[in-house]
Design a protein around this motif. Structure first.
Motif, short mmCIF file in Angstrom:
data_model
loop_
_atom_site.label_atom_id
_atom_site.label_comp_id
_atom_site.label_asym_id
_atom_site.label_seq_id
_atom_site.Cartn_x
_atom_site.Cartn_y
_atom_site.Cartn_z
N SER A 249 0.91 -1.14 -0.01
CA SER A 249 -0.13 0.00 0.07
C SER A 249 0.97 1.27 -0.11
N SER A 250 1.91 1.29 1.07
CA SER A 250 2.78 2.21 0.85
C SER A 250 3.36 2.51 -0.71
N LEU A 251 3.68 1.51 -1.28
CA LEU A 251 4.24 1.50 -2.81
C LEU A 251 3.29 2.30 -3.75
N ALA A 252 2.25 1.77 -3.55
CA ALA A 252 0.88 2.34 -4.39
C ALA A 252 0.77 3.85 -4.12
N THR A 253 0.93 4.33 -2.79
CA THR A 253 0.99 5.74 -2.56
C THR A 253 2.22 6.25 -3.11
N TRP A 254 3.33 5.86 -3.07
CA TRP A 254 4.55 6.62 -3.44
C TRP A 254 4.50 6.34 -4.91
N ARG A 255 4.20 5.64 -5.77
CA ARG A 255 3.98 5.60 -7.16
C ARG A 255 3.13 6.86 -7.58
N ARG A 256 1.88 7.03 -6.76
CA ARG A 256 0.97 8.30 -7.05
C ARG A 256 1.68 9.61 -6.79
N GLN A 257 2.60 9.60 -5.82
CA GLN A 257 3.34 10.92 -5.29
C GLN A 257 4.52 11.08 -6.49
N PHE A 258 5.00 9.97 -6.79
CA PHE A 258 6.05 10.04 -7.92
C PHE A 258 5.62 10.79 -9.04
N ALA A 259 4.35 10.21 -9.45
CA ALA A 259 3.87 10.61 -10.81
C ALA A 259 3.23 12.15 -10.63
#
Length: 169
Positions: free
Chosen positions: A90-100
């Motif tokens: 779930s952290s990875l999914a959040t970080w992907r959104r933040q990275f994008a």
């Protein structure tokens, strides 16, 4: 769980210790105390374990993990990466959104809480400068008062001086 057997006390000690140990309370030695008051066996671990702290990732760590996850091609590689880094999917999914969204571009992670109001900082600075100005004005008026008094004293002394010159033979 380990079950350990405690050695039994001899019969004469068991008969006497039940009454004597209960009446003496904490003052009796442990071997004479009743079985319920005996300390735990040394095989039981009584060490206190440190409380785990929540891990915090910097923006640089988050960016590195997102890029490493993007490079994973085989099944199971992302799971191994997340276990190795100690993060959740779930952290990875959040970080992907933040990275994008470009939120992970800074090196320092964003501080929590309300943001500082720049107008408030200016008002505080203005109040500080105003107090300093008022203090300096009071000092200036006091100094001017002292200078005026010194001028008047000097003028009075000049007026008294000619009278003393003529009086002396």
């Amino acid at each position: 769980m380990k079950i350990t057997k405690q050695p039994k006390a001899p019969m004469h000690v068991a008969r006497n210790s039940a009454d004597a140990g209960a009446s003496q309370g904490a003052r009796r030695a442990t071997e004479d105390a009743p079985a319920s008051a005996r300390p735990l066996s040394p095989s039981i671990d009584s060490e206190v374990v440190a409380v785990a702290k929540r891990r915090r990732f910097t923006n640089a760590d988050k960016r590195r993990i997102v890029l490493a996850a993007a490079a994973c091609t085989k099944p199971g590689e992302i799971g191994a990466l997340m276990r190795r880094e100690g993060a959740y999917s779930s952290s990875l999914a959040t970080w992907r959104r933040q990275f994008a969204a470009g939120e992970l571009s800074g090196t320092a992670s964003k501080k929590r809480g309300p943001t500082a109001d720049p107008a408030r900082a200016e008002r505080l600075q203005l109040a500080l400068v105003t107090r300093e100005r008022d203090r300096l004005r009071v000092q200036l008026s006091n100094a001017q008062l002292v200078i005026e008094v010194q001028k008047k004293v000097a003028a009075l002394l000049e007026q008294l001086e000619p009278a003393t010159k003529f009086a002396s033979p």
